[in-house]
Design an enzyme around this catalytic site. Structure first.
Site, PDB file in Angstrom:
ATOM      1  N   LYS A 116       0.752  -1.484   0.215  1.00 44.31           N
ATOM      2  CA  LYS A 116      -0.394  -0.023   0.285  1.00 44.31           C
ATOM      3  C   LYS A 116       0.536   1.425  -0.316  1.00 44.31           C
ATOM      4  CE  LYS A 116      -3.850  -2.366   0.171  1.00 44.31           C
ATOM      5  NZ  LYS A 116      -3.923  -3.239  -1.118  1.00 44.31           N
ATOM      6  N   GLU A 200      -2.472   7.263   7.782  1.00 45.96           N
ATOM      7  CA  GLU A 200      -3.502   8.831   6.513  1.00 45.96           C
ATOM      8  C   GLU A 200      -4.567   9.389   7.677  1.00 45.96           C
ATOM      9  OE1 GLU A 200      -5.771   5.962   3.877  1.00 45.96           O
ATOM     10  OE2 GLU A 200      -4.323   6.361   2.664  1.00 45.96           O
ATOM     11  N   HIS A 235     -16.218  -4.729   5.762  1.00 45.40           N
ATOM     12  CA  HIS A 235     -15.812  -4.511   4.797  1.00 45.40           C
ATOM     13  C   HIS A 235     -16.425  -5.700   3.998  1.00 45.40           C
ATOM     14  CE1 HIS A 235     -13.764  -1.877   6.315  1.00 45.40           C
ATOM     15  NE2 HIS A 235     -13.278  -2.969   7.043  1.00 45.40           N
ATOM     16  N   ARG A 291      -8.859  -7.449 -10.599  1.00 41.45           N
ATOM     17  CA  ARG A 291     -10.000  -8.646 -10.781  1.00 41.45           C
ATOM     18  C   ARG A 291     -11.156  -7.827 -11.300  1.00 41.45           C
ATOM     19  NH1 ARG A 291     -10.318  -7.378  -5.400  1.00 41.45           N
ATOM     20  NH2 ARG A 291     -12.701  -7.668  -4.711  1.00 41.45           N
TER      21      ARG A 291
HETATM   22  C1  MV4 Z   1      -9.920   4.473   4.955  1.00 44.18           C
HETATM   23  C2  MV4 Z   1     -10.629   5.287   5.384  1.00 44.18           C
HETATM   24  C3  MV4 Z   1     -10.787   6.024   6.158  1.00 44.18           C
HETATM   25  N1  MV4 Z   1      -9.666   6.747   6.040  1.00 44.18           N
HETATM   26  N2  MV4 Z   1      -8.907   4.972   4.689  1.00 44.18           N
HETATM   27  C4  MV4 Z   1     -11.229   0.147   3.985  1.00 44.18           C
HETATM   28  C5  MV4 Z   1     -10.953  -0.996   3.480  1.00 44.18           C
HETATM   29  C6  MV4 Z   1      -9.636  -0.320   3.391  1.00 44.18           C
HETATM   30  N3  MV4 Z   1      -9.633  -0.960   1.653  1.00 44.18           N
HETATM   31  C7  MV4 Z   1      -9.438   1.187   3.598  1.00 44.18           C
HETATM   32  N4  MV4 Z   1     -10.508   1.350   4.388  1.00 44.18           N
HETATM   33  C8  MV4 Z   1     -10.457   2.431   4.815  1.00 44.18           C
HETATM   34  N5  MV4 Z   1     -10.068   2.670   4.405  1.00 44.18           N
HETATM   35  C9  MV4 Z   1      -8.602   6.366   5.505  1.00 44.18           C
HETATM   36  N6  MV4 Z   1      -7.468   7.143   5.067  1.00 44.18           N
HETATM   37  C10 MV4 Z   1     -12.582   4.568   5.980  1.00 44.18           C
HETATM   38  C11 MV4 Z   1     -11.944   3.067   5.044  1.00 44.18           C
HETATM   39  C12 MV4 Z   1     -13.155   2.031   5.527  1.00 44.18           C
HETATM   40  C13 MV4 Z   1     -13.853   1.580   4.359  1.00 44.18           C
HETATM   41  C14 MV4 Z   1     -13.203   1.951   2.895  1.00 44.18           C
HETATM   42  C15 MV4 Z   1     -14.510   1.603   1.979  1.00 44.18           C
HETATM   43  C16 MV4 Z   1     -15.492   1.274   2.003  1.00 44.18           C
HETATM   44  C17 MV4 Z   1     -15.904   0.242   3.577  1.00 44.18           C
HETATM   45  C18 MV4 Z   1     -15.403   0.787   4.455  1.00 44.18           C
HETATM   46  C19 MV4 Z   1     -15.945   0.949   5.827  1.00 44.18           C
HETATM   47  C20 MV4 Z   1     -14.571   1.153   6.645  1.00 44.18           C
HETATM   48  C21 MV4 Z   1     -13.986   1.425   6.367  1.00 44.18           C
END
Ligand code: MV4
Length: 493
Positions: A116, A200, A235, A291
């Site tokens: 990442k 972040e 998720h 994918r």
């Molecule tokens: C975040 C975020 C808020 N702020 N990053 C969740 C999966 C991973 N790919 C990254 N995710 C998140 N990153 C920052 N800086 C909130 C999430 C997140 C989220 C993101 C997409 C879809 C659903 C989610 C559910 C909870 C948290």
């Protein structure tokens, strides 16, 4: 075009890939585990080979065995579906080395998205907006605290090797920082073998918006509209729609072109998805899913583009048949993932035999499924029964059709999340398109699920419960009561 393709997956997505093959006159090879001996997808294929015991580590994840079957059967390409080996750069490389076409991106593109921190830096260089945060890895605690202070709380600590929500933590203030840092570092070390973390800014109440892309081998990339996948739980996406209710033509062009930039920055090929967090008019790159995704179907419904067939064309070295301006969309599409799980028991999986089954149909409905009446949902794999998709000329029509389809859907013998979908679809905020990734908790949807189950049971407001078939009625009611009883049991524990 290929003459023969092996599909290294199971269930509905194996069938989806084979449907594309069949339309293109490509012969299909299925591989199946002990648990899938009688599964529909293995029968659908022109040839099917047993590859090992039920646990996926001994079957669907057995790279060498799958490549051996491909070589033996004369398959020229392997379609990996989603999950299993689909985003495994080692498998993609093994295919490349065996002279078999991996129907997906080059192994190098998959690898580049694995770290990442590296992905963030690649995107920053390419001019793709990322969430404000650290440039590199966190090297010591004191420095990390300073960085968190300068970003401003709340912050998120994420594992560089993580993804899909594993190995990340929100920290609201300085007090909790050290403990969170140590915990994520040790989780990352044990889960991914790499303790590297980064920080972040925490984006509050974000929406999850992702852009579908198609990229050929000649550097041409187009975006194929966006999807919004904000209705999720831990998720696990449950409801997706296309387009996104917050999208405007201007924002779509900007984010779409950003997605194309991201794809080009990693030398992407084939179908992929660029994920963004969206909050109050700002958007940030999150990750690239290398994918074909579960929810690709709704993009197909609004654009008319067959993404699975495009994957085969691209993998064969054909040029993209579309320029960006050729890609138009019409109407609205929603997907509900119908799972064998109990929303009133913390969404616990409910594997078992499907005693009665009749999927929905009629105008605007698409159902992708790998099950049938008498099919046994195995506890070894994910519990998805089908992807129920509804198209309408407007979002309202798509919602109304979905509600109607949920009324028609008959599944008995296992508990399903159909009442959950009904509860979301009648929620006023959902109807208004006010979605966030916290939607389920924010609107206390589980309380509404209880009401839906009660209504379905007592008033008989499902087709299953009114059909003139005594067994069917009992089965449907039993399923509904079953989930309710489980919930009550849990409360009184
Ligand atoms: C975040 C975020 C808020 N702020 N990053 C969740 C999966 C991973 N790919 C990254 N995710 C998140 N990153 C920052 N800086 C909130 C999430 C997140 C989220 C993101 C997409 C879809 C659903 C989610 C559910 C909870 C948290």
């Amino acid at each position: 075009m290929f003459k023969k393709v092996l599909v290294a997956n199971r269930g509905e997505i194996a069938i989806r890939a084979m449907r594309a093959c069949r339309e293109l006159g490509v012969k299909t090879v299925a591989v199946y585990s002990e648990a899938d001996k009688n599964a529909l997808f293995a029968k659908y294929a022109d040839e099917a080979y047993y590859i090992g015991p039920a646990p996926s580590s001994q079957s669907y994840l057995n790279m060498d065995k799958i490549i051996e079957v491909a070589l033996e059967s004369g398959a020229e390409g392997i379609h990996p579906g989603y999950g299993f080996l689909s985003e495994n750069s080692v498998f993609a490389r093994k295919c490349e080395e065996a002279g078999i076409v991996f129907i997906g991106p080059p192994s190098k593109a998959i690898e580049q998205m694995g770290s990442k921190i590296a992905a963030r830096n690649t995107m920053i260089k390419a001019g793709v907006p990322v969430v404000p945060g650290t440039e590199g890895a966190i090297s010591n605690e004191e420095e990390a605290i300073e960085i968190a202070d300068s970003i401003g709380y709340p912050v998120m600590i994420k594992a560089s090797a993580g993804g899909g929500g594993i190995g990340m933590k929100i920290v609201h203030s300085k007090e909790g920082f050290k403990a969170a840092l140590n915990s994520i570092q040790s989780v990352a070390a044990s889960a991914f073998g790499d303790p590297t973390v980064f920080i972040e800014k925490y984006v509050e109440e974000p929406r999850h918006i992702e852009f579908q892309i198609l990229a050929d081998k000649y550097g041409d990339v187009v975006y194929v509209m966006e999807r919004e996948c904000s209705i999720q739980r831990r998720h696990q996406k449950l409801i997706e729609e296309a387009p996104s209710p917050v999208m405007t033509p201007e924002l779509r062009k900007e984010m779409g072109e950003t997605a194309v930039k991201a794809a080009k920055a990693i030398g992407y090929e084939n179908a992929g998805t660029v994920e963004f967090l969206y909050s109050k008019g700002d958007y940030y790159f999150l990750e690239v899913n290398t994918r074909l995704q579960v929810e690709h179907t709704i993009t197909e419904m609004i654009t008319g583009i067959d993404l699975a067939k495009q994957q085969l064309h691209i993998a064969c070295g054909e040029k993209l048949p579309y320029k960006q301006e050729d890609i138009v969309h019409r109407g609205w599409a929603i997907e509900c993932r119908i799972n064998a799980e109990d929303p009133l028991n913390d969404f616990a999986p409910s594997p078992g035999k499907i005693r009665r089954y009749r999927s929905a149909g009629g105008p605007g409905i698409r159902v992708d499924s790998g099950v049938h009446m008498g099919y046994t949902i195995s506890p070894y794999y994910d519990s998805m029964i089908s992807k129920l998709c509804a198209w309408g000329q407007t979002r309202e029509e798509a919602i109304d059709r979905m509600k109607r389809a949920l009324y028609e859907y008959v599944v008995a013998g296992v508990t399903t999340n159909i009442p959950f979908h009904k509860a979301v679809l009648r929620n006023e905020a959902f109807r208004e398109g006010k979605l966030t990734t916290h939607f389920i908790d924010e609107y206390n949807i589980i309380e509404d699920v209880k009401k839906v189950v009660e209504e379905d049971t007592t008033k008989g407001v499902t087709l299953a419960s009114v059909l003139d078939n005594k067994d069917l009625k009992i089965a449907a009611v039993t399923a509904a009561v079953g989930s309710y009883v489980n919930a009550v049991k849990k409360q009184t524990k």
